[in-house]
Design a protein around this motif. Structure first.
Motif, PDB file in Angstrom:
ATOM      1  N   ILE A  66       0.704  -1.076  -0.033  1.00 58.52           N
ATOM      2  CA  ILE A  66       0.015  -0.050   0.079  1.00 58.52           C
ATOM      3  C   ILE A  66       0.824   1.186  -0.141  1.00 58.52           C
ATOM      4  O   ILE A  66       0.526   2.119  -0.795  1.00 58.52           O
ATOM      5  N   PHE A  67       1.730   1.214   0.678  1.00 63.60           N
ATOM      6  CA  PHE A  67       3.035   2.478   0.639  1.00 63.60           C
ATOM      7  C   PHE A  67       3.396   2.437  -0.587  1.00 63.60           C
ATOM      8  O   PHE A  67       3.498   3.597  -0.955  1.00 63.60           O
ATOM      9  N   ASP A  68       3.839   1.423  -1.207  1.00 65.41           N
ATOM     10  CA  ASP A  68       4.712   1.239  -2.482  1.00 65.41           C
ATOM     11  C   ASP A  68       3.523   1.892  -3.626  1.00 65.41           C
ATOM     12  O   ASP A  68       3.951   2.753  -4.497  1.00 65.41           O
ATOM     13  N   ASP A  70       0.307   3.363  -3.181  1.00 65.60           N
ATOM     14  CA  ASP A  70      -0.773   4.289  -3.050  1.00 65.60           C
ATOM     15  C   ASP A  70      -0.807   5.082  -1.683  1.00 65.60           C
ATOM     16  O   ASP A  70      -1.326   5.088  -0.767  1.00 65.60           O
ATOM     17  N   PRO A  71       0.565   5.741  -1.587  1.00 67.52           N
ATOM     18  CA  PRO A  71       0.872   6.467  -0.204  1.00 67.52           C
ATOM     19  C   PRO A  71      -0.267   7.508  -0.039  1.00 67.52           C
ATOM     20  O   PRO A  71      -0.516   7.683   1.227  1.00 67.52           O
ATOM     21  N   ASP A  72      -1.025   7.991  -1.005  1.00 64.42           N
ATOM     22  CA  ASP A  72      -2.058   8.905  -0.687  1.00 64.42           C
ATOM     23  C   ASP A  72      -3.242   8.265  -0.097  1.00 64.42           C
ATOM     24  O   ASP A  72      -3.965   8.828   0.981  1.00 64.42           O
ATOM     25  N   LEU A  73      -3.219   6.961  -0.235  1.00 61.30           N
ATOM     26  CA  LEU A  73      -4.412   6.154   0.528  1.00 61.30           C
ATOM     27  C   LEU A  73      -4.021   5.922   1.947  1.00 61.30           C
ATOM     28  O   LEU A  73      -4.731   6.005   3.063  1.00 61.30           O
ATOM     29  N   VAL A  74      -2.904   5.821   2.363  1.00 62.51           N
ATOM     30  CA  VAL A  74      -2.333   5.563   3.613  1.00 62.51           C
ATOM     31  C   VAL A  74      -2.672   6.743   4.435  1.00 62.51           C
ATOM     32  O   VAL A  74      -3.057   7.097   5.381  1.00 62.51           O
ATOM     33  N   GLY A 107      15.550  -1.949   3.050  1.00 63.46           N
ATOM     34  CA  GLY A 107      15.625  -0.659   4.010  1.00 63.46           C
ATOM     35  C   GLY A 107      15.562   0.613   3.384  1.00 63.46           C
ATOM     36  O   GLY A 107      15.325   1.704   3.746  1.00 63.46           O
ATOM     37  N   GLU A 108      16.300   0.704   2.107  1.00 66.62           N
ATOM     38  CA  GLU A 108      16.112   1.991   1.408  1.00 66.62           C
ATOM     39  C   GLU A 108      14.924   2.333   0.859  1.00 66.62           C
ATOM     40  O   GLU A 108      14.315   3.665   1.095  1.00 66.62           O
ATOM     41  N   ARG A 109      13.865   1.169   0.758  1.00 67.68           N
ATOM     42  CA  ARG A 109      12.563   1.556   0.402  1.00 67.68           C
ATOM     43  C   ARG A 109      11.847   2.223   1.442  1.00 67.68           C
ATOM     44  O   ARG A 109      11.200   3.295   1.478  1.00 67.68           O
ATOM     45  N   LEU A 110      12.162   1.514   2.716  1.00 70.07           N
ATOM     46  CA  LEU A 110      11.367   1.936   4.063  1.00 70.07           C
ATOM     47  C   LEU A 110      12.069   3.314   4.505  1.00 70.07           C
ATOM     48  O   LEU A 110      11.082   4.167   4.897  1.00 70.07           O
ATOM     49  N   ALA A 111      13.222   3.764   3.998  1.00 68.25           N
ATOM     50  CA  ALA A 111      13.749   5.259   4.289  1.00 68.25           C
ATOM     51  C   ALA A 111      13.040   5.807   3.460  1.00 68.25           C
ATOM     52  O   ALA A 111      12.823   7.188   3.922  1.00 68.25           O
TER      53      ALA A 111
END
Length: 253
Positions: A66-68, A70-74, A107-111
């Motif tokens: 969901i973060f990947d 549609d962050p707007d949805l989060v 981890g870079e994606r999470l950052a």
């Protein structure tokens, strides 16, 4: 006193969950989303129900996809509930790297999500299970690569123990980057096998008093009770509320 709603997913209704949790003295709940909701109107109704029962939902769990995608949805869901903390709770087995390089890339994606959510007025965090605490061939740990230098951490201390790690060491290592903690307990060896070996909070083998105090000292603002597979969610919620009160009394003694 916060409660992860995954623990009560077997309840007959949402209102049934909220009513009992309020009666037991919980003040906050943690919703979870295992994918984009099919019906946003239902999300709005659940957010309103939480408020109607006099509870808050300051945090929520959202799968990484969901973060990947549609962050707007989060952000939209978080603001509906009044959340300030949004958490990735799990990496699916098929998506787990086997090398330190692969874990660093993850981890870079999470950052990147950490910075994106910060720009939206939200705090992002990662939540562990046992597999992140098992050392890789080079001696490093997946959790080190996932958190890097900037990703906040919502640790689950019982899963750390299952993974063979010392929770106190990791709490101290990431002090200042721990906005919330999942609190659960482990049953004596060979017991509660139908419940993944977990116990109601305060009824297991973990020495929670010093861990609790260390979590608070590390900056945790929320202590969230969870059980992955309770055979009776009402029993779990009730006994865990009692355990929380015992811990609180010990802290203030």
């Amino acid at each position: 006193m916060s409660f992860q709603l995954f623990s009560s997913r077997e309840a007959e209704s949402f209102d049934e969950q909220l009513m009992l949790l309020k009666e037991l003295g919980y003040t906050d709940v943690q919703p979870f989303f295992f994918g984009p909701p099919e019906d946003m109107a239902e999300v709005e109704r659940s957010a309103q129900a939480i408020r109607d029962h006099g509870l808050t939902a300051k945090t929520g769990h959202f799968t990484l996809d969901i973060f990947d995608t549609d962050p707007d949805l989060v952000e939209r869901i978080a603001k509906l509930y009044g959340m300030w903390l949004v958490v990735v709770p799990y990496i699916n087995p098929e998506d787990r790297p086997t090398t330190s390089q692969g874990w660093r890339a993850l981890g870079e994606r999470l950052a990147a999500h950490t910075e994106d959510m910060k720009a939206r007025g939200l705090t992002f965090a990662y939540h562990n299970h046992e597999f992140e605490m098992v050392p890789l061939e080079d001696g490093s740990y997946p959790i080190e690569h996932l958190l890097g230098e900037s990703v906040p951490f919502e640790p689950d201390l019982a899963w750390m123990v299952v993974g063979g790690a010392d929770p106190m060491a990791w709490i101290k290592r990431y002090a200042g980057r721990i906005p919330a903690v999942h609190v659960k307990d482990i049953a004596p060896k060979g017991e509660a096998l139908d419940e993944k070996g977990f116990a109601d909070f305060g009824c297991g083998v973990m020495d929670w008093q010093p861990l609790w105090e260390a979590c608070v000292a590390a900056g945790s603002q929320l202590m969230i009770v969870e059980h992955d597979q309770p055979s009776d969610w009402r029993r779990f919620a009730t006994r865990s509320a009692e355990g929380l009160r015992r811990i609180a009394e010990g802290v203030h003694a």
